[in-house]
Design a protein around this motif. Structure first.
Motif, PDB file in Angstrom:
ATOM      1  N   GLY A  60       5.975   5.867   9.838  1.00  0.00           N
ATOM      2  CA  GLY A  60       6.490   7.032  10.332  1.00  0.00           C
ATOM      3  C   GLY A  60       5.997   7.276  11.640  1.00  0.00           C
ATOM      4  N   CYS A  61       4.442   7.250  11.705  1.00  0.00           N
ATOM      5  CA  CYS A  61       3.641   7.565  12.738  1.00  0.00           C
ATOM      6  C   CYS A  61       3.925   6.496  13.706  1.00  0.00           C
ATOM      7  N   LEU A  62       4.091   5.527  13.571  1.00  0.00           N
ATOM      8  CA  LEU A  62       4.519   4.328  14.486  1.00  0.00           C
ATOM      9  C   LEU A  62       5.723   4.688  15.061  1.00  0.00           C
ATOM     10  N   SER A  82       0.934  -1.020   0.027  1.00  0.00           N
ATOM     11  CA  SER A  82       0.023  -0.043  -0.106  1.00  0.00           C
ATOM     12  C   SER A  82       0.899   1.287  -0.085  1.00  0.00           C
ATOM     13  N   PRO A  83       0.429   2.381  -0.649  1.00  0.00           N
ATOM     14  CA  PRO A  83       1.290   3.689  -0.501  1.00  0.00           C
ATOM     15  C   PRO A  83       1.144   4.236   0.828  1.00  0.00           C
ATOM     16  N   PHE A  84       0.434   3.758   1.776  1.00  0.00           N
ATOM     17  CA  PHE A  84       0.188   4.311   3.118  1.00  0.00           C
ATOM     18  C   PHE A  84       1.084   3.816   4.020  1.00  0.00           C
ATOM     19  N   ILE A  85       1.740   2.721   3.483  1.00  0.00           N
ATOM     20  CA  ILE A  85       2.728   1.945   4.415  1.00  0.00           C
ATOM     21  C   ILE A  85       3.732   2.797   5.063  1.00  0.00           C
ATOM     22  N   VAL A  86       4.559   3.754   4.430  1.00  0.00           N
ATOM     23  CA  VAL A  86       5.605   4.659   4.816  1.00  0.00           C
ATOM     24  C   VAL A  86       5.029   5.600   5.860  1.00  0.00           C
ATOM     25  N   PRO A  87       3.823   6.303   5.490  1.00  0.00           N
ATOM     26  CA  PRO A  87       3.423   7.293   6.553  1.00  0.00           C
ATOM     27  C   PRO A  87       3.053   6.532   7.857  1.00  0.00           C
TER      28      PRO A  87
END
Length: 158
Positions: A26-28, A18-23
């Protein structure tokens, strides 16, 4: 080879592409850093209190903490002075960032000869206002500290 294709299949199907894995990662990571900091601070407080309790158990008077020393001498704690200095520094930095953003957008508008770019200068007003708030808070804390010092010195005279 079949193991590699199985791993690729699991990776693809699990949503890790998913393209949301990096953000999310980062939040984690930020959450983990905050939790580690809180845990570390709690651990340090626990060790200090354990040392004080051991001193009391042995019959030795524990050394006074910084807050106790400040109360005994009627002076503001070093933490309050340091906090005020940190707030003043933060105010100056954020105020300067706001001025820099406003100047950047004004210069960019002049270079590009487009008036719409000036709307970006409004972005600089937010850190500018925050920086002013920090500096006002520093001034108020300075007044409160000087008033508390003068009232404690006048009570010493009487």
């Amino acid at each position: 080879m079949p193991l590699l294709s199985l791993a690729l299949f699991l990776f693809h199907e699990s949503g890790l592409d998913s393209p949301f894995i990096v953000p999310v990662a980062g939040c984690l990571m930020i959450l983990g850093i905050v939790i580690a900091g809180v845990w570390s601070s709690n651990r340090a407080n626990e060790m200090r209190s354990r040392e004080r309790l051991e001193c009391i158990a042995r019959g030795v008077t524990p050394p006074p903490t910084a807050e106790e020393l400040a109360i005994m001498h009627g002076k503001p704690t070093a933490d309050r002075v340091r906090r005020r200095a940190n707030i003043r520094l933060s105010g100056i930095v954020v105020l300067s960032a706001g001025v820099g953003l406003v100047a950047f957008f004004i210069a960019l508008s002049a270079i590009l000869q487009q008036r719409e770019v000036l709307s970006g200068a409004a972005v600089g007003l937010v850190p500018l206002a925050i920086g002013l708030g920090f500096l006002i808070d520093t001034r108020l804390q300075s007044k409160e500290m000087s008033e508390s010092n003068s009232s404690s010195s006048s009570s010493d005279v009487a």
